[in-house]
Design an enzyme around this catalytic site. Sequence first.
Site, PDB file in Angstrom:
ATOM      1  N   ASP A  63      -3.204   6.613  -3.308  1.00  0.00           N
ATOM      2  CA  ASP A  63      -2.300   5.934  -2.676  1.00  0.00           C
ATOM      3  C   ASP A  63      -1.617   5.108  -3.537  1.00  0.00           C
ATOM      4  O   ASP A  63      -2.059   4.529  -4.607  1.00  0.00           O
ATOM      5  CB  ASP A  63      -2.126   5.476  -1.241  1.00  0.00           C
ATOM      6  N   ASP A  76      -1.535   1.650  -4.094  1.00  0.00           N
ATOM      7  CA  ASP A  76      -2.222   0.519  -4.467  1.00  0.00           C
ATOM      8  C   ASP A  76      -3.680   0.986  -5.090  1.00  0.00           C
ATOM      9  O   ASP A  76      -4.474   0.140  -5.020  1.00  0.00           O
ATOM     10  CB  ASP A  76      -2.068  -0.516  -3.666  1.00  0.00           C
ATOM     11  N   ASP A 111      -5.864   2.082  -2.935  1.00  0.00           N
ATOM     12  CA  ASP A 111      -7.128   1.723  -2.025  1.00  0.00           C
ATOM     13  C   ASP A 111      -7.602   2.786  -1.181  1.00  0.00           C
ATOM     14  O   ASP A 111      -8.643   2.758  -0.644  1.00  0.00           O
ATOM     15  CB  ASP A 111      -6.985   0.509  -1.343  1.00  0.00           C
ATOM     16  N   SER A 161       0.710  -1.171   0.009  1.00  0.00           N
ATOM     17  CA  SER A 161      -0.012   0.077  -0.055  1.00  0.00           C
ATOM     18  C   SER A 161       0.802   1.484   0.052  1.00  0.00           C
ATOM     19  O   SER A 161       1.632   1.744  -0.878  1.00  0.00           O
ATOM     20  CB  SER A 161      -1.008   0.085   1.096  1.00  0.00           C
TER      21      SER A 161
END
Length: 542
Positions: A286, A288, A290, A138
Amino acid sequence: MPDPQDWIAADPDPRTRAELRALTPEQLTERFSHTLHFGTAGLRGPVRAGPSGMNVAVVVRTTSALGHWLIDAGHAGATVVVGRDARHGSAEFAEACAEVLAAQGFDVVRLPGTSPTPLIAFACRDLGAQAAVAVTASHNPPADNGYKVYVAGGAQLIPPGDTEIERLIATAAPADTVPRRAVSADDPRSAANTERYLARLTTRFGRASASPVRIALTPMHGVGGAHALTALRRAGFADVHVVADQFAPDPDFPTVRFPNPEEPGASDRLLALAADIDADLAIALDPDADRCAVGARVDGTWRMLTGDETGALLGRYLLGSTDLDTPVVAGTIVSGSLLRAVAGAAGARYVTTLTGFKWLVRAGEPLLYAYEEAIGHCVDPVAVRDKDGISASVVAALLTHHRVRAGSDLAAALRELFVDHGVHVTTQHSIRVSDLDRITDIMSGLRANPPATLAGIAVTADDFVSRDDELRTNAVALSGAAADSAVSVRVMARPSGTEPKLKYYLEVVAGPDESGPGGSGVAATSARLHALAAEVIADLPR
């Protein structure tokens, strides 16, 4: 703890074998002093050789344990999804994960190339999979990677599953003895799944016709840029400008100190672009994709909104467009209280959970919206049972579209919230440590001798460890109200679940009567509350 020489002999990756053999005895001892803990729905740690890092050997043994856990639960041969981001090691880790699961007899859908994490969560739910693995860290620093597990229905793994898998990891076979079978990434189900995800966004939220909204966007060197552009354009937003040097995936994240939109300075390029093009909305994903941070021009200056401000704005927008009977909206113990007030005014049921979307998406039904202050938003839980920065971007754009069409903007929408429910200011203060005992000492002090006042306001302590309900956790709340005004303060102290730091979450609130006629006093009240928050931070135990 595994024997270093046995581990080295069984490491299937020649690069990490060589890395371990090149270490001094002291360095080798450090590498084998602990193993990555299987928590927060999986693993996260530095990409390096040995059991304390993310590497092929760790992924192989972890995946073997995951597969045996699924088989033991009666899911032999079930569908399992595997996807990844663009971090260092992600391609190799995803390949190893898919191959181990295939050799165990699972029907593996390996998503090709890189995928935003919410697309993997969607695929788990959409394809009826019993599990999915997202190889991602992440918004962690560039040196890290991770392994995130979803279960049937597309929600993150929760206890006791995590501890059961961790026990199986401890007894897993040496990595070089775990069977593996090649899996093609050219699975037609993958492309069809992506198309269903994108189509779902317009089906669920509609489309803005010939929208005049201008958007500045950055995926922050992550994997969400192309999907976000496609989603926004399908939703009617053609005037989207990207931060060019942050658009392509880059595992080194060269333009940011930390690839996290919450970090000071991380969104500077985005805000500069928004100002240059006279945008109506700024969006930062961000790495990734999510999580989604929203920026707006407030009182003439571009700034990123807090997660709590965005949560209240998106929550009110979704509540105003639903036909659900008594919908559920959810926040966590560290979220601000503004969405709770918005939900109450809309006749919705507000539920508080522990931190993390593994709890938020299980808050109750019919779940309409869930958010956490760390810029995570679940705006379509029917499709994605996790935070989703891409779908949140679409909702933020649609909200902005309706405001702009009415001759207004996001700043006015926020001001209206403050007029109706009081001015809410939330912020954080973190104490990063090299010795975890320091966090233990601070938390023990808060329990044994909590401060009687913060910034001159009398406060009382609520130890969440002593609770006997679902909110029992290692946290302490300090709260109180000023005797001579309608100002209240609340501080939640808790150790971070992913980093070596103690986090203080602060909220100061002034009642609606403090906003002035028509919101004329909102800016002054907000400035006063920010100053008060700084005083509170100065009084917090360190």
